[in-house]
Design an enzyme around this catalytic site. Structure first.
Site, mmCIF file in Angstrom:
data_model
loop_
_atom_site.group_PDB
_atom_site.id
_atom_site.type_symbol
_atom_site.label_atom_id
_atom_site.label_comp_id
_atom_site.label_asym_id
_atom_site.label_seq_id
_atom_site.Cartn_x
_atom_site.Cartn_y
_atom_site.Cartn_z
ATOM 1 N N TYR A 138 0.837 -1.207 0.000
ATOM 2 C CA TYR A 138 0.000 0.000 0.000
ATOM 3 C C TYR A 138 0.874 1.260 0.000
ATOM 4 O O TYR A 138 0.345 2.367 -0.068
ATOM 5 C CB TYR A 138 -0.933 0.070 1.220
ATOM 6 C CG TYR A 138 -1.863 -1.095 1.428
ATOM 7 C CD1 TYR A 138 -2.104 -2.023 0.420
ATOM 8 C CD2 TYR A 138 -2.521 -1.281 2.645
ATOM 9 C CE1 TYR A 138 -2.951 -3.104 0.625
ATOM 10 C CE2 TYR A 138 -3.378 -2.346 2.851
ATOM 11 C CZ TYR A 138 -3.581 -3.263 1.847
ATOM 12 O OH TYR A 138 -4.425 -4.320 2.063
ATOM 13 N N HIS A 161 0.913 -11.660 2.382
ATOM 14 C CA HIS A 161 -0.229 -10.981 1.748
ATOM 15 C C HIS A 161 -1.056 -11.913 0.845
ATOM 16 O O HIS A 161 -2.287 -11.858 0.857
ATOM 17 C CB HIS A 161 0.297 -9.773 0.962
ATOM 18 C CG HIS A 161 -0.709 -8.688 0.774
ATOM 19 N ND1 HIS A 161 -0.372 -7.362 0.759
ATOM 20 C CD2 HIS A 161 -2.044 -8.717 0.583
ATOM 21 C CE1 HIS A 161 -1.468 -6.625 0.575
ATOM 22 N NE2 HIS A 161 -2.487 -7.436 0.462
HETATM 23 N N1 LIG Z 1 -5.263 -8.769 2.581
HETATM 24 C C1 LIG Z 1 -5.797 -8.382 1.433
HETATM 25 O O1 LIG Z 1 -5.584 -9.025 0.402
HETATM 26 C C2 LIG Z 1 -6.653 -7.184 1.390
HETATM 27 C C3 LIG Z 1 -6.735 -6.353 2.489
HETATM 28 N N2 LIG Z 1 -7.524 -5.221 2.484
HETATM 29 C C4 LIG Z 1 -7.592 -4.400 3.723
HETATM 30 O O2 LIG Z 1 -8.975 -4.285 4.100
HETATM 31 C C5 LIG Z 1 -9.281 -2.912 4.284
HETATM 32 C C6 LIG Z 1 -10.755 -2.629 4.042
HETATM 33 O O3 LIG Z 1 -11.135 -2.961 2.740
HETATM 34 P P1 LIG Z 1 -11.421 -1.879 1.570
HETATM 35 O O4 LIG Z 1 -11.133 -2.588 0.288
HETATM 36 O O5 LIG Z 1 -10.695 -0.642 1.852
HETATM 37 O O6 LIG Z 1 -12.979 -1.670 1.581
HETATM 38 P P2 LIG Z 1 -14.123 -1.453 2.689
HETATM 39 O O7 LIG Z 1 -15.062 -2.593 2.528
HETATM 40 O O8 LIG Z 1 -13.544 -1.160 4.000
HETATM 41 O O9 LIG Z 1 -14.866 -0.181 2.093
HETATM 42 C C7 LIG Z 1 -14.232 1.062 2.014
HETATM 43 C C8 LIG Z 1 -15.138 1.976 1.217
HETATM 44 O O10 LIG Z 1 -16.368 2.169 1.910
HETATM 45 C C9 LIG Z 1 -16.523 3.568 2.234
HETATM 46 N N3 LIG Z 1 -17.096 3.622 3.585
HETATM 47 C C10 LIG Z 1 -16.464 3.392 4.761
HETATM 48 N N4 LIG Z 1 -17.311 3.515 5.790
HETATM 49 C C11 LIG Z 1 -18.523 3.808 5.256
HETATM 50 C C12 LIG Z 1 -19.795 4.060 5.821
HETATM 51 N N5 LIG Z 1 -19.989 4.017 7.130
HETATM 52 N N6 LIG Z 1 -20.821 4.340 4.974
HETATM 53 C C13 LIG Z 1 -20.614 4.397 3.645
HETATM 54 N N7 LIG Z 1 -19.439 4.162 3.045
HETATM 55 C C14 LIG Z 1 -18.392 3.878 3.852
HETATM 56 C C15 LIG Z 1 -15.142 4.171 2.144
HETATM 57 O O11 LIG Z 1 -15.213 5.538 1.778
HETATM 58 P P3 LIG Z 1 -14.637 6.715 2.747
HETATM 59 O O12 LIG Z 1 -13.177 6.449 2.971
HETATM 60 O O13 LIG Z 1 -14.892 7.942 1.934
HETATM 61 O O14 LIG Z 1 -15.453 6.678 3.990
HETATM 62 C C16 LIG Z 1 -14.528 3.338 1.015
HETATM 63 O O15 LIG Z 1 -14.961 3.817 -0.239
HETATM 64 C C17 LIG Z 1 -8.347 -2.227 3.280
HETATM 65 O O16 LIG Z 1 -8.317 -0.822 3.472
HETATM 66 C C18 LIG Z 1 -7.073 -2.968 3.561
HETATM 67 O O17 LIG Z 1 -6.487 -2.485 4.750
HETATM 68 C C19 LIG Z 1 -8.284 -4.933 1.378
HETATM 69 C C20 LIG Z 1 -8.223 -5.707 0.242
HETATM 70 C C21 LIG Z 1 -7.398 -6.895 0.150
HETATM 71 O O1 LIG Z 2 -5.572 -4.338 -1.182
HETATM 72 C C1 LIG Z 2 -4.987 -5.408 -1.004
HETATM 73 O O2 LIG Z 2 -4.566 -5.756 0.110
HETATM 74 C C2 LIG Z 2 -4.784 -6.337 -2.113
HETATM 75 O O3 LIG Z 2 -4.297 -7.416 -1.924
HETATM 76 C C3 LIG Z 2 -5.149 -5.935 -3.518
HETATM 77 O O4 LIG Z 2 -4.988 -7.025 -4.407
HETATM 78 C C4 LIG Z 2 -6.535 -5.507 -3.679
HETATM 79 O O5 LIG Z 2 -7.320 -6.614 -3.524
HETATM 80 C C5 LIG Z 2 -6.630 -4.822 -5.001
HETATM 81 O O6 LIG Z 2 -6.209 -3.697 -5.086
HETATM 82 C C6 LIG Z 2 -7.203 -5.484 -6.149
HETATM 83 O O7 LIG Z 2 -7.140 -4.677 -7.279
#
Ligand SMILES: NC(=O)C1=CN([C@@H]2O[C@H](COP(=O)(O)OP(=O)(O)OC[C@H]3O[C@@H](n4cnc5c(N)ncnc54)[C@H](OP(=O)(O)O)[C@@H]3O)[C@@H](O)[C@H]2O)C=CC1
Ligand SMILES: O=C(O)C(=O)[C@@H](O)[C@H](O)C(=O)CO
Length: 281
Positions: free
Chosen positions: A53, A111
């Site tokens: 990230y 990851h």
């Molecule tokens: N290990 C892996 O492979 C992965 C890990 N992750 C982790 O998981 C975390 C969370 O997942 P992420 O993909 O960010 O998505 P989320 O499911 O957490 O959704 C985030 C989105 O929802 C919006 N949002 C947040 N709170 C609210 C609310 N109360 N009402 C309406 N909209 C809301 C945010 O906008 P806003 O910021 O404007 O509030 C943003 O657009 C990531 O940030 C990362 O740390 C994610 C993907 C893959």
């Molecule tokens: O956000 C993460 O942690 C990921 O592993 C990414 O792969 C994420 O799922 C993504 O950006 C997919 O386009």
């Protein structure tokens, strides 16, 4: 740690709050300010980040700016696929620490398993050794399927404390969660709100939210909590951060839980990332 947020204890003894802050796309000064506010004003103690990230420095800066003592926080980062050979993995953990200006991570995760590349067992051995060196308190993985998890334990004798997986109403991961529970591995939900897709607008969620006088996001995060999963919703907005962590004054009944779980679909993954074949570097 924090009086209002329930905690769980991992199999290695580390305690974690059941809700943390996702930080994907929280970078730079804006990101540091958002994370600092989550910690200081909104009660977050668990912060998720990743080498990929490019925000370990941002998280470190938020920790430094925050008045909350370091030992009250639980900071997570993750090892990218391209650094899974043993020597690279050890150096990457060190680099992650330098980037964040931290002496240790509370949680460090592989990851993605990247099974075609097939280095995840040596990466796991590196995390075991980094933990022995005091660089990490608890080690886990993301996106590992049961076969990958079995192999880690068989070949190293140690199993992950946590598996962070894609989990939201469109992809409820029932089988994988059951497997974790049987094997004392904690489930952590990534993209718990669906990463901005249409989950929160669905009638099923909206009706339950209306009944409880809560927001759609609160209903979905309460569903994660009652499933027994730690969730890490990302929000840059302080009001939504507070909303997302304020889910401990109501509960969903069995029918409500089942109707949310029933929203799951075979193609419910957000980006079609099946860990059996997906590789991320
Ligand atoms: N290990 C892996 O492979 C992965 C890990 N992750 C982790 O998981 C975390 C969370 O997942 P992420 O993909 O960010 O998505 P989320 O499911 O957490 O959704 C985030 C989105 O929802 C919006 N949002 C947040 N709170 C609210 C609310 N109360 N009402 C309406 N909209 C809301 C945010 O906008 P806003 O910021 O404007 O509030 C943003 O657009 C990531 O940030 C990362 O740390 C994610 C993907 C893959
Ligand atoms: O956000 C993460 O942690 C990921 O592993 C990414 O792969 C994420 O799922 C993504 O950006 C997919 O386009």
């Amino acid at each position: 740690m924090n009086n209002q947020i329930p905690e769980v204890t991992l199999h290695d003894g580390l305690e974690l709050p059941v809700i943390g802050l996702g930080t994907y796309a929280l970078n730079g000064n804006e990101g540091a300010t958002a994370i600092q506010r989550a910690i200081e004003e909104n009660g977050y103690r668990l912060i998720d980040s990743a080498y990929n990230y490019e925000n370990e420095g941002t998280v470190g800066e938020a920790v430094k700016r925050s008045a909350v003592p370091r030992e009250k926080l639980r900071i997570t980062s993750k090892l990218p696929g391209r650094y899974q050979t043993y020597d690279k993995a050890i150096k990457t953990v060190q680099e992650s620490l330098y980037r964040a200006s931290l002496d240790y991570y509370d949680l460090y995760l592989i990851h993605w398993p990247n099974p075609k590349q097939d280095h995840y067992v040596e990466a796991w051995q590196a995390l075991i050794d980094a933990k022995k060196q005091g660089l990490i308190r608890s080690i886990g993985v993301c996106n590992f399927l049961p076969d990958h998890l079995k192999r880690l334990e068989k070949e190293t004798g140690e199993k992950p404390s946590i598996n962070q997986i894609e989990l939201h109403p469109y992809f409820n991961q029932e089988q994988q969660r059951k497997w974790h529970e049987k094997n004392s591995i904690k489930t952590e939900s990534w993209s718990p709100l669906g990463h901005g897709n249409d989950i929160l607008q669905q009638v099923t969620i909206q009706q339950i939210a209306e009944r409880h006088q809560k927001s759609a996001a609160q209903v979905v995060l309460r569903w994660h909590y009652q499933l027994g999963a730690i969730s890490i919703p990302k929000s840059a907005n302080p009001d939504r951060q507070l909303e997302n962590i304020s889910i401990f004054d109501f509960s969903l009944d069995d029918a409500e839980m089942n109707s949310i779980s029933s929203m799951t679909k075979p193609d419910g993954r957000i980006n079609d990332q099946d860990p059996a074949v997906y590789e991320e570097y």
